[in-house]
Design an enzyme around this catalytic site. Structure first.
Site, PDB file in Angstrom:
ATOM      1  N   GLN A  30      -4.545  -1.652   9.514  1.00 45.23           N
ATOM      2  CA  GLN A  30      -4.240  -2.806   8.798  1.00 45.23           C
ATOM      3  C   GLN A  30      -4.969  -3.961   9.826  1.00 45.23           C
ATOM      4  OE1 GLN A  30      -3.195  -3.288   5.710  1.00 45.23           O
ATOM      5  NE2 GLN A  30      -3.682  -5.704   6.193  1.00 45.23           N
ATOM      6  N   ASP A  61     -11.134   2.525   4.466  1.00 43.45           N
ATOM      7  CA  ASP A  61     -11.185   1.382   4.161  1.00 43.45           C
ATOM      8  C   ASP A  61     -13.005   0.976   4.120  1.00 43.45           C
ATOM      9  OD1 ASP A  61      -9.159  -0.155   3.682  1.00 43.45           O
ATOM     10  OD2 ASP A  61      -8.406  -0.490   5.721  1.00 43.45           O
ATOM     11  N   LYS A  83       0.920  -1.127   0.132  1.00 39.33           N
ATOM     12  CA  LYS A  83       0.005   0.019  -0.038  1.00 39.33           C
ATOM     13  C   LYS A  83       0.938   1.325   0.062  1.00 39.33           C
ATOM     14  CE  LYS A  83      -3.533  -2.588   2.238  1.00 39.33           C
ATOM     15  NZ  LYS A  83      -4.331  -2.833   3.642  1.00 39.33           N
TER      16      LYS A  83
HETATM   17  C1  BQF Z   1      -2.123 -10.459  -5.946  1.00 44.17           C
HETATM   18  C2  BQF Z   1      -5.302  -9.289   3.162  1.00 44.17           C
HETATM   19  C3  BQF Z   1      -6.428 -11.161   4.046  1.00 44.17           C
HETATM   20  C4  BQF Z   1      -6.295 -10.668   5.317  1.00 44.17           C
HETATM   21  C5  BQF Z   1      -5.910  -9.416   5.243  1.00 44.17           C
HETATM   22  C6  BQF Z   1      -2.064  -7.976  -4.611  1.00 44.17           C
HETATM   23  C7  BQF Z   1      -2.553  -8.065  -2.368  1.00 44.17           C
HETATM   24  C8  BQF Z   1      -2.934  -9.284  -2.469  1.00 44.17           C
HETATM   25  C9  BQF Z   1      -2.560 -10.179  -3.413  1.00 44.17           C
HETATM   26  C10 BQF Z   1      -2.840  -7.082  -1.216  1.00 44.17           C
HETATM   27  C11 BQF Z   1      -5.235  -8.402   1.697  1.00 44.17           C
HETATM   28  C12 BQF Z   1      -5.334  -9.187   0.615  1.00 44.17           C
HETATM   29  C13 BQF Z   1      -4.609  -7.339   1.872  1.00 44.17           C
HETATM   30  C14 BQF Z   1      -2.243  -9.654  -4.841  1.00 44.17           C
HETATM   31  C15 BQF Z   1      -4.121  -6.349   0.590  1.00 44.17           C
HETATM   32  C16 BQF Z   1      -5.081  -8.194  -0.777  1.00 44.17           C
HETATM   33  O1  BQF Z   1      -1.271 -10.111  -6.969  1.00 44.17           O
HETATM   34  O2  BQF Z   1      -2.886 -11.197  -6.096  1.00 44.17           O
HETATM   35  C17 BQF Z   1      -2.246  -7.487  -3.428  1.00 44.17           C
HETATM   36  O3  BQF Z   1      -2.008  -6.507  -0.907  1.00 44.17           O
HETATM   37  N1  BQF Z   1      -4.119  -7.265  -0.500  1.00 44.17           N
HETATM   38  C18 BQF Z   1      -4.878  -6.827   3.095  1.00 44.17           C
HETATM   39  O4  BQF Z   1      -4.266  -5.502   3.096  1.00 44.17           O
HETATM   40  O5  BQF Z   1      -5.209  -7.287   4.143  1.00 44.17           O
HETATM   41  C19 BQF Z   1      -5.411  -8.567   4.115  1.00 44.17           C
HETATM   42  C20 BQF Z   1      -5.821 -10.586   2.850  1.00 44.17           C
END
Ligand code: BQF
Length: 283
Positions: A95, A118, A51
Site C-alpha cells: 500500500q 498492482d 481491499k
Molecule cells: C469510491 C488511493 C490515493 C492514494 C492512495 C471506492 C476507493 C476509493 C473510492 C479505494 C485509492 C483510491 C486507493 C471509492 C484505493 C481508490 O466509492 O469512490 C474505493 O479504495 N481506492 C488506494 O489503495 O490507494 C490510494 C487514492
C-alpha cells in the site's frame, strides 16, 4: 449527461470474479493476496480494509501484513521475499505511499513480477508500454473497463490526462495511447492547462486538487473521468472536478464517490485471479 456508474460495473465484475474463484477452487486453487501496510495513515488503512473485505467477499484468501512506521526497509524486503516464495500467494501489494525513510523503488522491484498485481514493477510497466500482456495498474485498468462498458472507444479521440504519476497518470496515458487515442499529459509544469483540457474529447484527471477542472475548461460534450479523491473538512468525498458546474456540459462523467474508486478495487481482484490462473497453468 450520462453518469459512468463505477459502483454498478464494479459490482458486476466482482460477481464474475466470485464465479471464477469458485471454478478455481473446484480445481484445487485458492487465489491468495498479500497486502503490506506500513504506518498508521488512516486513509491507507481504510483502502487496505476495503481491499481485504473485497477479497473475502470474492472468496480470495487475503493476508494483511501491518507494520509500524519505524520498520526498516530490510524488514519489509524480508516479508516480500517470504511472500514471493509462498506458493499460496498469487498477488503481493504494498500500500502506497510508504514512509519517507523507505526506498519505494527498491520495495516495488523486490516483488516477483509474476505476483505484481498492482503492476508497479518496472517489468510490468515495460510490458504494458510495449502493448504486451502484463499486470495493468488497477486504477487506469478500471477506467478503460468503464469506458468499454459504456461503448466509448478512445480511438482517434483527443484525450487530456492531468497528472503524471507512475500509479495513475502515466499508465492511464499509456493505455489510452495503446487504444489509439491522441494523448496530452499535463502536470504541475504545464503552462496552459486550460488550452489542453479545452481541446480534449476525454479528460482524465487525478491529482488531488479540489475543483481543479471548472466548466470553462471543458469542451461541450466532453467525457470526464475524475480519478481524484479528496476528503473535505466536513468528511465529504469529492474528486478533482467541479462536478456541479461541469456535469451539465459533458456527455459522460464519473461521480466521486462511486466512479473510478470502486473500479480500482474490482480490477485488483481481476489481477489477482489472473495471477492465480497463471499459477495453475504452470502447475
Ligand atoms: C469510491 C488511493 C490515493 C492514494 C492512495 C471506492 C476507493 C476509493 C473510492 C479505494 C485509492 C483510491 C486507493 C471509492 C484505493 C481508490 O466509492 O469512490 C474505493 O479504495 N481506492 C488506494 O489503495 O490507494 C490510494 C487514492
Amino acid at each position: 449527461m450520462i453518469i459512468l456508474d463505477g459502483k454498478k460495473l464494479s459490482d458486476k465484475i466482482r460477481e464474475n470474479v466470485k464465479k471464477e474463484v469458485d471454478e478455481l477452487q473446484k480445481s484445487g486453487t485458492t487465489p491468495g493476496l498479500a497486502v503490506i501496510l506500513v504506518g498508521n495513515d488512516p486513509a491507507s488503512a481504510a483502502y487496505v480494509n476495503m481491499k481485504s473485505r473485497a477479497c473475502k467477499e470474492a472468496g480470495i484468501y487475503s493476508i494483511a501484513h501491518e507494520m509500524p512506521d519505524s520498520i526498516s526497509q530490510e524488514n519489509i524486503l524480508d516479508i516480500i521475499h517470504m511472500m514471493n516464495k509462498n506458493p499460496n500467494i498469487d498477488g503481493i501489494l504494498v500500500q502506497l505511499p510508504l514512509p519517507k525513510h523507505i526506498d519505494t523503488t527498491a520495495i516495488l522491484e523486490a516483488i516477483d513480477p509474476n505476483k505484481d498485481v498492482d503492476g508497479f514493477h518496472p517489468y510490468n510497466v515495460g510490458r504494458v508500454v510495449a502493448g504486451l500482456d502484463g499486470f495493468i495498474p488497477a486504477t487506469p485498468y478500471g477506467v478503460m473497463e468503464l469506458l468499454k462498458e459504456y461503448e466509448i472507444d478512445p480511438k482517434g479521440k483527443n484525450v487530456c490526462v492531468v497528472g503524471a504519476s507512475n500509479i495513475v497518470g502515466k499508465p492511464m496515458a499509456t493505455l489510452l495511447l495503446n487504444a489509439n487515442a491522441t494523448v496530452d499529459i499535463c502536470h504541475i509544469y504545464t503552462k496552459d492547462l486550460k488550452a489542453h483540457t479545452l481541446n480534449a474529447d476525454i479528460i482524465c484527471v487525478g491529482v488531488g486538487v479540489v475543483n481543479l477542472i471548472k466548466e470553462d475548461m471543458v469542451k461541450d460534450g466532453a467525457i470526464i473521468i475524475d480519478i481524484g479523491i479528496n476528503r473535505l473538512e466536513n468528511g465529504k468525498l469529492v474528486g478533482d472536478v467541479d462536478f456541479e458546474n461541469v456535469a451539465s456540459k459533458c456527455s459522460y462523467i464519473t461521480p466521486v464517490p462511486g466512479g473510478v474508486g470502486p473500479m480500482t478495487i474490482a480490477m485488483l481482484l481481476e489481477n489477482t485471479i489472473k495471477s492465480a490462473k497463471n499459477r495453475k497453468q504452470k502447475a
